[in-house]
Design a protein around this motif. Structure first.
Motif, PDB file in Angstrom:
ATOM      1  N   THR A  59       0.854  -1.172   0.000  1.00  0.00           N
ATOM      2  CA  THR A  59       0.000   0.000   0.000  1.00  0.00           C
ATOM      3  C   THR A  59       0.899   1.234   0.000  1.00  0.00           C
ATOM      4  N   THR A  60       0.323   2.397  -0.045  1.00  0.00           N
ATOM      5  CA  THR A  60       1.105   3.630  -0.120  1.00  0.00           C
ATOM      6  C   THR A  60       1.612   4.020   1.263  1.00  0.00           C
ATOM      7  N   GLY A  61       2.858   4.429   1.307  1.00  0.00           N
ATOM      8  CA  GLY A  61       3.430   4.865   2.571  1.00  0.00           C
ATOM      9  C   GLY A  61       4.852   5.341   2.406  1.00  0.00           C
ATOM     10  N   GLY A  62       5.419   5.763   3.503  1.00  0.00           N
ATOM     11  CA  GLY A  62       6.789   6.236   3.489  1.00  0.00           C
ATOM     12  C   GLY A  62       7.115   6.931   4.793  1.00  0.00           C
ATOM     13  N   HIS A  63       8.036   7.875   4.727  1.00  0.00           N
ATOM     14  CA  HIS A  63       8.506   8.586   5.907  1.00  0.00           C
ATOM     15  C   HIS A  63       8.283  10.082   5.725  1.00  0.00           C
ATOM     16  N   PRO A  64       7.678  10.733   6.730  1.00  0.00           N
ATOM     17  CA  PRO A  64       7.550  12.185   6.636  1.00  0.00           C
ATOM     18  C   PRO A  64       8.927  12.842   6.548  1.00  0.00           C
ATOM     19  N   LYS A  65       8.995  13.901   5.793  1.00  0.00           N
ATOM     20  CA  LYS A  65      10.233  14.682   5.714  1.00  0.00           C
ATOM     21  C   LYS A  65      10.375  15.502   6.990  1.00  0.00           C
TER      22      LYS A  65
END
Length: 164
Positions: A59-65
């Motif tokens: 699914t969509t995701g990642g790390h906040p800048k």
């Protein structure tokens, strides 16, 4: 250069930050954000990652800048990876792992796949998938294991919140 903020064990910002690919120092955490988008046919928007990013469905995701909140981070990740703006996703779980906090979001809405502008450096393709199809992808080792575990958390949340 992309930076990430560091948190202490109480999920409080420390004022410290690291470069995206740097090792996380001991007793510090980074934030990860993931969203599950469900349409009115009870299908979920999934994306196949490019081979250099594992090549599996997720699914969509990642790390906040650095400087972004969790909510701002998930809105940015959806915009970067899928090319769309989302509003008001529901934060349904805050989890923790080794050196990582993970906030899980849910959004109900029909999105036309032709409106997406995928980030080709990270995403190979996208599609709507039923719960059974996602389970089959996982059984065939074609779905990211961590995202599948979070998907089960989402299904539990949806079961408890039928009005969503």
């Amino acid at each position: 250069m992309e930076y990430r903020d560091l948190y202490n064990a109480k999920r409080e910002l420390t004022g410290e930050r690291i470069l995206k690919d740097d090792a996380i120092p001991d007793n510090r955490y980074i934030m990860m954000v993931v969203i599950f988008i469900e349409n009115n046919n009870h299908e979920f928007l999934i994306q196949k990652r490019v081979p250099s990013k594992g090549g599996k469905w997720a699914t969509t995701g990642g790390h906040p800048k650095s400087g972004e909140s969790s909510l701002e981070g998930i809105i940015s990740e959806v915009k970067e990876e899928l090319g769309i703006k989302i509003n008001s996703p529901v934060l349904f779980k805050k989890a923790a792992g080794k050196n990582t906090f993970c906030d899980l979001y849910y959004l109900k809405g029909d999105i036309d796949l032709s409106d997406l502008a995928i980030q080709e450096e990270e995403v190979e393709s996208v599609k709507w998938a039923s719960i059974d199809e996602i389970k089959r992808l996982m059984a065939n080792d074609e779905f990211n294991k961590g995202h599948f575990m979070m998907f089960n958390d989402c299904l539990e949340f949806i079961g408890q919140n039928k009005e969503t």
